[in-house]
Design an enzyme around this catalytic site. Sequence first.
Site, PDB file in Angstrom:
ATOM      1  N   HIS A 112       0.859  -1.186   0.000  1.00 22.29           N
ATOM      2  CA  HIS A 112       0.000   0.000   0.000  1.00 22.29           C
ATOM      3  C   HIS A 112       0.897   1.238   0.000  1.00 22.29           C
ATOM      4  CE1 HIS A 112      -2.857   2.901   1.814  1.00 22.29           C
ATOM      5  NE2 HIS A 112      -3.815   2.093   1.434  1.00 22.29           N
ATOM      6  N   ASP A 189       2.806  -4.663   8.186  1.00 22.59           N
ATOM      7  CA  ASP A 189       1.595  -3.858   8.039  1.00 22.59           C
ATOM      8  C   ASP A 189       0.413  -4.814   8.156  1.00 22.59           C
ATOM      9  OD1 ASP A 189      -0.615  -2.546   7.118  1.00 22.59           O
ATOM     10  OD2 ASP A 189       0.268  -1.923   5.213  1.00 22.59           O
ATOM     11  N   GLN A 192      -4.852  -5.389   7.006  1.00 18.74           N
ATOM     12  CA  GLN A 192      -5.850  -6.324   6.458  1.00 18.74           C
ATOM     13  C   GLN A 192      -5.797  -7.679   7.147  1.00 18.74           C
ATOM     14  OE1 GLN A 192      -8.100  -5.296   4.530  1.00 18.74           O
ATOM     15  NE2 GLN A 192      -7.226  -3.368   3.775  1.00 18.74           N
ATOM     16  N   LYS A 215     -10.660  -0.625  10.156  1.00 20.55           N
ATOM     17  CA  LYS A 215     -10.810  -1.832   9.340  1.00 20.55           C
ATOM     18  C   LYS A 215     -11.131  -3.035  10.214  1.00 20.55           C
ATOM     19  CE  LYS A 215      -7.508   0.079   6.127  1.00 20.55           C
ATOM     20  NZ  LYS A 215      -7.967   0.236   4.744  1.00 20.55           N
ATOM     21  N   CYS A 352      -4.662   2.439  -3.742  1.00 21.03           N
ATOM     22  CA  CYS A 352      -3.423   2.951  -3.123  1.00 21.03           C
ATOM     23  C   CYS A 352      -2.276   1.964  -3.289  1.00 21.03           C
ATOM     24  CB  CYS A 352      -3.612   3.284  -1.656  1.00 21.03           C
ATOM     25  SG  CYS A 352      -4.812   4.578  -1.379  1.00 21.03           S
TER      26      CYS A 352
HETATM   27  N1  PMP Z   1      -1.898  -0.784   4.670  1.00 23.02           N
HETATM   28  C1  PMP Z   1      -2.866  -1.517   4.113  1.00 23.02           C
HETATM   29  C2  PMP Z   1      -2.567  -2.916   3.668  1.00 23.02           C
HETATM   30  C3  PMP Z   1      -4.137  -0.970   3.958  1.00 23.02           C
HETATM   31  O1  PMP Z   1      -5.104  -1.703   3.412  1.00 23.02           O
HETATM   32  C4  PMP Z   1      -4.375   0.362   4.386  1.00 23.02           C
HETATM   33  C5  PMP Z   1      -5.731   1.010   4.201  1.00 23.02           C
HETATM   34  N2  PMP Z   1      -6.303   0.800   2.928  1.00 23.02           N
HETATM   35  C6  PMP Z   1      -3.337   1.068   4.980  1.00 23.02           C
HETATM   36  C7  PMP Z   1      -2.116   0.467   5.101  1.00 23.02           C
HETATM   37  C8  PMP Z   1      -3.517   2.467   5.485  1.00 23.02           C
HETATM   38  O2  PMP Z   1      -4.431   2.484   6.534  1.00 23.02           O
HETATM   39  P1  PMP Z   1      -5.048   3.865   7.055  1.00 23.02           P
HETATM   40  O3  PMP Z   1      -5.505   4.613   5.842  1.00 23.02           O
HETATM   41  O4  PMP Z   1      -6.171   3.435   7.935  1.00 23.02           O
HETATM   42  O5  PMP Z   1      -3.962   4.566   7.803  1.00 23.02           O
END
Ligand code: PMP
Length: 394
Positions: A112, A189, A192, A215, A352
């Site tokens: 991401h 990270d 998910q 999430k 993203c």
């Molecule tokens: N890492 C992953 C794998 C994600 O799916 C996301 C959110 N789509 C993020 C980081 C970033 O999370 P946040 O926008 O809640 O800070």
Amino acid sequence: MNTLADFPAIPAGWAYLDTAATSQKPQAVIDAITRGYDRDYATVHRGVYQRSADMTLAYEAARRRVASFIGGREDEIVFVRGATEGINLVAQNWAGTQLEAGDRILLSTLEHHSNIVPWQMVTERVGAAIDVVPLTADHRIDLDAMAAMLTERHKLVALAHVSNVLGSVLDARRAADLAHGVGAKILIDGCQAVPRMAVDVAALDCDFYVFSGHKLYGPTGIGVLWGRAELLDAMPPYQGGGSMIDRVTFAKTTYAPAPTRFEAGTPHIVGVLGLHAAIDYVEGIGLDRIHAHETALVAEARARLSQINSVTLFGPEDSAGIVSFAIEGVHPHDIGTILDEDRVAIRAGHHCAQPLMDALGVPATARASFGVYNTLADVEALARGIERVTRIFG
Ligand code: PMP
């Protein structure tokens, strides 16, 4: 699993398939937030009056709950705004102080943007460089390639536990062992992963682990950075302000120990209460049950979509809770718009993860992602909607 009644914002007949972006909230979380404001509200860590002392106990109880949820120690849990802030904190405070010119960071193709850009910002500043681990043919992070790429110059590896686009699950323990083999630290990270599988940072043997509350069926604006105590202890403060100090004079300020040192300012008090309720909620169901439930939905979705000729599925067969796909000759945004008419909410775009789109050779994908409230009826609605898309585009 029949949890739909717990989610007041999901009306009957609406297939919400965008949980990887953000999950819907169970009533238990909404109630915890409401009680936090309409009954128990006060600041934390400062008040001498009972209400504030009680709120401080609740705030710190949530920290202990997060620690038990992911297998860390209470003083290793830093409350942040979300995964993005957690990664930026480690990038600036750990990498920014530990890395030297010539050092290297290892990421993967499927990360991401929030697990790419903070590392670019810090490597540019200190003169370090980034290497990118490729994917296997079935769209997993290629750990054999990673083993061959790692050198003594690599100081940090940062990888997604579960891909937000492909659902691929990382063997995080093997990745940690490989990183440690060359003396590098590893950040996982877990955005998910925590909503869809049991996570134990001790068993994974990682050094940092981050996730977002929203999430995980919790509120927005709250997330967690877990870091090994000795790493957090050695890190300078992130932001300066109230709460993070030991003693302030104009001559010199000394700082509180971790994790307080990293929580400058009045925190997202009620967000923390909501996160506590969200953890109680998912553990009440059981992460193993949630994982099995979502695996079954993914298997059915992949089976149904693979019968449609013009559909290409991305990601491995055993992906966790997330299915990305493309339909030949149809832009993913058109898929999303048509499905919305059928009351099926999916995500279309680059999610993203533009470097991953480049690697897959597509500008965007359509993505269906599942949560505890989804059922086979939602998969059926998705499959019917996709069939309608293919009819419309002939
Ligand atoms: N890492 C992953 C794998 C994600 O799916 C996301 C959110 N789509 C993020 C980081 C970033 O999370 P946040 O926008 O809640 O800070």
